[in-house]
Write a protein that holds these residues in place. Sequence first.
Motif, PDB file in Angstrom:
ATOM      1  N   ASN A 195       0.867  -1.183   0.000  1.00 37.07           N
ATOM      2  CA  ASN A 195       0.000   0.000   0.000  1.00 37.07           C
ATOM      3  C   ASN A 195       0.895   1.222   0.000  1.00 37.07           C
ATOM      4  O   ASN A 195       2.082   1.125   0.268  1.00 37.07           O
ATOM      5  CB  ASN A 195      -1.016  -0.003   1.140  1.00 37.07           C
ATOM      6  CG  ASN A 195      -0.375   0.075   2.499  1.00 37.07           C
ATOM      7  OD1 ASN A 195       0.532   0.864   2.732  1.00 37.07           O
ATOM      8  ND2 ASN A 195      -0.832  -0.756   3.417  1.00 37.07           N
ATOM      9  N   CYS A 248       0.189   4.193   1.706  1.00 33.26           N
ATOM     10  CA  CYS A 248      -0.099   5.143   2.780  1.00 33.26           C
ATOM     11  C   CYS A 248       0.383   4.564   4.104  1.00 33.26           C
ATOM     12  O   CYS A 248       0.496   3.358   4.261  1.00 33.26           O
ATOM     13  CB  CYS A 248      -1.579   5.477   2.838  1.00 33.26           C
ATOM     14  SG  CYS A 248      -2.644   4.098   3.250  1.00 33.26           S
ATOM     15  N   CYS A 273      -6.611   2.975   2.189  1.00 32.38           N
ATOM     16  CA  CYS A 273      -6.131   3.477   0.903  1.00 32.38           C
ATOM     17  C   CYS A 273      -5.978   2.287  -0.043  1.00 32.38           C
ATOM     18  O   CYS A 273      -6.061   1.139   0.382  1.00 32.38           O
ATOM     19  CB  CYS A 273      -4.814   4.215   1.068  1.00 32.38           C
ATOM     20  SG  CYS A 273      -3.457   3.195   1.659  1.00 32.38           S
TER      21      CYS A 273
END
Length: 76
Positions: free
Chosen positions: A19, A21, A26
């Motif tokens: 990911n 973030c 997210c």
Amino acid sequence: MNKVQLNAASLTPLQPVANLCASGSCPTVYSTGDPATVVVQGFAMTGDQAGIDVPEGEVLIRIPRDLLAEAVRNLS
């Protein structure tokens, strides 16, 4: 391209692979416990928005390219 049969048992438990973030919700790529599949969290698009036909039961998910590249590195 081969179709992968999915069932509820093959999708749990989800583990984050990549990911972009530090926290919160997210776009994320998850491993499913099934080495042949991943689950992608991102922004849903309709077939009409993309200008293509999408079969019933399938959805289009838009994610950043960097997220896909990170997922590939982490899964390799």
